[in-house]
Write a protein that holds these residues in place. Structure first.
Motif, PDB file in Angstrom:
ATOM      1  N   GLU A  26      74.074  37.549  72.732  1.00 46.06           N
ATOM      2  CA  GLU A  26      72.631  37.613  72.710  1.00 46.06           C
ATOM      3  C   GLU A  26      72.141  36.483  71.801  1.00 46.06           C
ATOM      4  O   GLU A  26      72.930  35.653  71.354  1.00 46.06           O
ATOM      5  CB  GLU A  26      72.181  38.984  72.175  1.00 46.06           C
ATOM      6  N   ARG A  27      70.858  36.463  71.507  1.00 47.78           N
ATOM      7  CA  ARG A  27      70.328  35.388  70.665  1.00 47.78           C
ATOM      8  C   ARG A  27      70.848  35.520  69.236  1.00 47.78           C
ATOM      9  O   ARG A  27      71.077  36.625  68.729  1.00 47.78           O
ATOM     10  CB  ARG A  27      68.799  35.375  70.680  1.00 47.78           C
ATOM     11  N   TRP A  28      71.043  34.393  68.593  1.00 49.68           N
ATOM     12  CA  TRP A  28      71.531  34.362  67.222  1.00 49.68           C
ATOM     13  C   TRP A  28      70.389  34.451  66.209  1.00 49.68           C
ATOM     14  O   TRP A  28      70.540  35.008  65.132  1.00 49.68           O
ATOM     15  CB  TRP A  28      72.305  33.070  66.972  1.00 49.68           C
TER      16      TRP A  28
ATOM     17  N   TYR B  71      66.444  34.144  75.272  1.00 51.75           N
ATOM     18  CA  TYR B  71      66.222  33.339  74.069  1.00 51.75           C
ATOM     19  C   TYR B  71      67.521  32.852  73.439  1.00 51.75           C
ATOM     20  O   TYR B  71      67.495  32.113  72.455  1.00 51.75           O
ATOM     21  CB  TYR B  71      65.387  34.140  73.066  1.00 51.75           C
ATOM     22  N   SER B  72      68.641  33.247  74.006  1.00 52.04           N
ATOM     23  CA  SER B  72      69.933  32.764  73.511  1.00 52.04           C
ATOM     24  C   SER B  72      70.051  31.259  73.679  1.00 52.04           C
ATOM     25  O   SER B  72      70.515  30.546  72.779  1.00 52.04           O
ATOM     26  CB  SER B  72      71.076  33.470  74.251  1.00 52.04           C
ATOM     27  N   ALA B  73      69.616  30.735  74.828  1.00 44.23           N
ATOM     28  CA  ALA B  73      69.686  29.293  75.059  1.00 44.23           C
ATOM     29  C   ALA B  73      68.782  28.545  74.077  1.00 44.23           C
ATOM     30  O   ALA B  73      69.170  27.487  73.561  1.00 44.23           O
ATOM     31  CB  ALA B  73      69.291  28.962  76.498  1.00 44.23           C
ATOM     32  N   ASN B  74      67.597  29.089  73.799  1.00 45.93           N
ATOM     33  CA  ASN B  74      66.708  28.463  72.812  1.00 45.93           C
ATOM     34  C   ASN B  74      67.415  28.278  71.480  1.00 45.93           C
ATOM     35  O   ASN B  74      67.370  27.209  70.865  1.00 45.93           O
ATOM     36  CB  ASN B  74      65.468  29.336  72.583  1.00 45.93           C
ATOM     37  N   ASP B  75      68.058  29.357  71.022  1.00 45.83           N
ATOM     38  CA  ASP B  75      68.710  29.320  69.722  1.00 45.83           C
ATOM     39  C   ASP B  75      69.859  28.317  69.706  1.00 45.83           C
ATOM     40  O   ASP B  75      70.070  27.607  68.719  1.00 45.83           O
ATOM     41  CB  ASP B  75      69.221  30.716  69.351  1.00 45.83           C
ATOM     42  N   GLN B  76      70.618  28.262  70.783  1.00 49.61           N
ATOM     43  CA  GLN B  76      71.730  27.316  70.848  1.00 49.61           C
ATOM     44  C   GLN B  76      71.220  25.879  70.773  1.00 49.61           C
ATOM     45  O   GLN B  76      71.798  25.041  70.073  1.00 49.61           O
ATOM     46  CB  GLN B  76      72.531  27.527  72.131  1.00 49.61           C
TER      47      GLN B  76
ATOM     48  N   LEU C 152      68.460  24.835  69.388  1.00 50.73           N
ATOM     49  CA  LEU C 152      67.973  24.588  68.032  1.00 50.73           C
ATOM     50  C   LEU C 152      69.120  24.250  67.088  1.00 50.73           C
ATOM     51  O   LEU C 152      68.952  23.474  66.135  1.00 50.73           O
ATOM     52  CB  LEU C 152      67.212  25.814  67.513  1.00 50.73           C
ATOM     53  N   MET C 153      70.294  24.836  67.349  1.00 53.29           N
ATOM     54  CA  MET C 153      71.459  24.601  66.497  1.00 53.29           C
ATOM     55  C   MET C 153      72.349  23.471  67.020  1.00 53.29           C
ATOM     56  O   MET C 153      73.448  23.273  66.552  1.00 53.29           O
ATOM     57  CB  MET C 153      72.265  25.902  66.358  1.00 53.29           C
ATOM     58  N   HIS C 154      71.846  22.753  68.050  1.00 55.40           N
ATOM     59  CA  HIS C 154      72.580  21.617  68.632  1.00 55.40           C
ATOM     60  C   HIS C 154      73.959  22.019  69.152  1.00 55.40           C
ATOM     61  O   HIS C 154      74.943  21.314  68.971  1.00 55.40           O
ATOM     62  CB  HIS C 154      72.708  20.480  67.604  1.00 55.40           C
ATOM     63  N   SER C 155      74.002  23.168  69.790  1.00 55.23           N
ATOM     64  CA  SER C 155      75.264  23.626  70.372  1.00 55.23           C
ATOM     65  C   SER C 155      75.050  24.046  71.825  1.00 55.23           C
ATOM     66  O   SER C 155      73.958  24.477  72.204  1.00 55.23           O
ATOM     67  CB  SER C 155      75.846  24.797  69.561  1.00 55.23           C
ATOM     68  N   PHE C 156      76.081  23.890  72.635  1.00 56.47           N
ATOM     69  CA  PHE C 156      76.091  24.289  74.049  1.00 56.47           C
ATOM     70  C   PHE C 156      74.974  23.628  74.866  1.00 56.47           C
ATOM     71  O   PHE C 156      74.506  24.207  75.846  1.00 56.47           O
ATOM     72  CB  PHE C 156      76.008  25.813  74.191  1.00 56.47           C
ATOM     73  N   LYS C 157      74.558  22.439  74.500  1.00 60.93           N
ATOM     74  CA  LYS C 157      73.524  21.763  75.285  1.00 60.93           C
ATOM     75  C   LYS C 157      74.055  21.446  76.681  1.00 60.93           C
ATOM     76  O   LYS C 157      75.140  20.899  76.837  1.00 60.93           O
ATOM     77  CB  LYS C 157      73.059  20.494  74.576  1.00 60.93           C
ATOM     78  N   LYS C 158      73.271  21.844  77.677  1.00 62.01           N
ATOM     79  CA  LYS C 158      73.606  21.700  79.094  1.00 62.01           C
ATOM     80  C   LYS C 158      74.848  22.510  79.474  1.00 62.01           C
ATOM     81  O   LYS C 158      75.460  22.273  80.510  1.00 62.01           O
ATOM     82  CB  LYS C 158      73.807  20.223  79.463  1.00 62.01           C
ATOM     83  N   ARG C 159      75.192  23.492  78.639  1.00 62.08           N
ATOM     84  CA  ARG C 159      76.346  24.351  78.914  1.00 62.08           C
ATOM     85  C   ARG C 159      75.966  25.828  78.862  1.00 62.08           C
ATOM     86  O   ARG C 159      76.829  26.681  78.668  1.00 62.08           O
ATOM     87  CB  ARG C 159      77.473  24.078  77.920  1.00 62.08           C
TER      88      ARG C 159
ATOM     89  N   ALA D   4      70.717  28.297  82.295  1.00 68.88           N
ATOM     90  CA  ALA D   4      69.802  28.897  81.319  1.00 68.88           C
ATOM     91  C   ALA D   4      69.081  27.765  80.604  1.00 68.88           C
ATOM     92  O   ALA D   4      69.689  26.996  79.868  1.00 68.88           O
ATOM     93  CB  ALA D   4      70.558  29.758  80.328  1.00 68.88           C
ATOM     94  N   ILE D   5      67.786  27.664  80.854  1.00 75.16           N
ATOM     95  CA  ILE D   5      66.961  26.613  80.267  1.00 75.16           C
ATOM     96  C   ILE D   5      66.132  27.218  79.128  1.00 75.16           C
ATOM     97  O   ILE D   5      65.554  28.302  79.295  1.00 75.16           O
ATOM     98  CB  ILE D   5      66.019  26.000  81.315  1.00 75.16           C
ATOM     99  N   PRO D   6      66.054  26.571  77.974  1.00 75.41           N
ATOM    100  CA  PRO D   6      65.220  27.104  76.901  1.00 75.41           C
ATOM    101  C   PRO D   6      63.796  27.375  77.378  1.00 75.41           C
ATOM    102  O   PRO D   6      63.215  26.579  78.116  1.00 75.41           O
ATOM    103  CB  PRO D   6      65.238  25.979  75.850  1.00 75.41           C
ATOM    104  N   CYS D   7      63.258  28.539  76.991  1.00 72.22           N
ATOM    105  CA  CYS D   7      61.926  28.921  77.460  1.00 72.22           C
ATOM    106  C   CYS D   7      60.926  28.975  76.318  1.00 72.22           C
ATOM    107  O   CYS D   7      61.276  28.808  75.182  1.00 72.22           O
ATOM    108  CB  CYS D   7      61.995  30.275  78.160  1.00 72.22           C
TER     109      CYS D   7
END
Length: 384
Positions: free
Chosen positions: A108-110, A147-152, A154-161, A381-384
């Motif tokens: 889930e979101r961090w 919102y999990s993708a948003n958090d990732q 923001l933390m520069h992780s899993f971009k485009k993954r 999953a695209i940041p929303c």
């Protein structure tokens, strides 16, 4: 579809929200599936179900003995694909250090508490591993909540993954949302959760106060127990809605599903601390029109506003009241939304579809291709 792979799924516990998709993966992979349970079950982990999951043939209870623990470690290294969920960091680190095989991290979101979560030692540890020994590994993110993708990001992780995921509950195919229709003038609403601050049951009581003053014919049934239950009973008496708001206590999950089929509207009032909220799945698949807070993790994935449900601004009674009044004034729309909700949910968010989609995504990634899934689980999953 890659039937000959061995897939191992790691998470804290096997429960009512994990078992349906695990059952499907075991069937589709013809037995080449394992669910590694890291923590012993407890009362909270049952999620209101009395079902015994310990007899599942694919279950490896790593917490139970050293033999199972060693088997779990071996699977982490040797499985063709591994999915790492809650409490599984040690197994994920082992795989990343010893293997170049495909893996997913599911969560889930961090940042449920915002940037304050960045001070969490647990999050710092995960991020350190991601940016060191996980770096450039074939590791992807299954986002159990929008919102999990948003958090990732923001933390520069899993971009485009990042790919959509969630929790998947059983869907009764013999049921029709039209079975919920009734000729009564009274609008029947329900709320079901632990009585916790993050669930905001007070919003339901305050909504009832406003609707009663407007002369709306309705009832609200609230199910569950928890530390703020008595406060809500006091509040209901204070604002004089005890005649239209009933507190029923905690009931088994099968009775919750039955209640959903007997109500028109399900009120889902949690704030951003609700990572997913599988009760949303259950409401939609049982013909109870979902009215959900926009901060809940499952809401952007499951609810197309006034098409498959209604969305209100989190912790805002005015916004919730507005949606309920719109539904009451548009009874035909209520019926249409309920049918559309069930139709879309039963096509894209069932355990069967989720399992097939995961194997389809695995096949794409193993062949160096981007996913061709456009909707539902395992779509981008695209940041929303």
């Amino acid at each position: 579809m890659p039937k000959e792979i061995v897939l191992s799924f790691y998470s804290n516990r096997l429960n009512i929200h994990q078992a349906p998709v695990a059952d499907e993966l075991f069937k589709l992979l013809e037995g080449n599936f394992h669910f590694v349970e890291i923590c012993p079950p407890n009362i909270q982990s049952t999620k209101g179900s009395n079902e015994d999951f310990s007899t599942r043939p694919y279950l490896v209870q790593a917490w139970k003995n050293e033999e199972n623990h060693l088997k779990a470690r071996k699977l982490a290294v040797e499985s063709d694909v591994a999915v790492f969920g809650a409490e599984s960091l040690s197994y994920e680190v082992l795989r990343m250090k010893t293997s170049e095989k495909l893996a997913f991290e599911m969560s889930e979101r961090w940042l449920k508490r915002g940037l304050l979560n960045l001070l969490s030692p647990r999050l710092i540890r995960y991020q350190w591993y991601y940016h060191t020994c996980f770096y450039n590994k074939p590791l992807y993110k299954l986002c159990a909540g929008a919102y999990s993708a948003n958090d990732q990001y923001l933390m520069h992780s899993f971009k485009k993954r990042c790919y959509k995921w969630g929790y998947f509950t059983k869907v009764d195919r013999s049921f029709s949302p039209n079975d919920n229709s009734h000729a009564e003038d009274v609008v029947r609403m329900m709320w079901c959760a632990r009585f916790l601050k993050l669930k905001h049951p007070e919003i339901v009581v305050l909504l009832a106060d406003r609707l009663k003053k407007r002369g709306v014919h309705f009832i609200v049934d609230m199910y569950g127990d928890g530390p703020v239950l008595e406060q809500m009973k006091v509040l209901a008496k204070k604002v004089d809605v005890s005649d239209v708001v009933a507190f029923h206590g905690a009931i088994p999950n099968d009775q919750v599903l039955k209640a959903m089929r007997e109500h028109d509207i399900f009120l889902f009032t949690s704030d951003r601390n609700e990572g997913w909220g599988a009760v949303a799945n259950e409401a939609m698949s049982n013909g109870c029109l979902l009215v959900a807070s926009d901060a809940i993790g499952s809401t952007p994935y499951l609810v197309d506003h006034r098409v498959t449900g209604c969305v209100f601004q989190s912790e805002n009674v005015d916004s919730l009241e507005s949606e309920i009044l719109w539904l009451i004034d548009n009874r035909e729309e209520m019926a249409r939304i309920r049918e559309k909700s069930y139709d879309v949910f039963s096509k894209f968010w069932t355990p069967e579809h989720a399992a097939l989609s995961l194997l389809q995504l695995i096949d794409c990634l193993m062949n160096g291709e981007e996913t061709n899934i456009e909707l539902g689980p395992c779509s981008k999953a695209i940041p929303c």
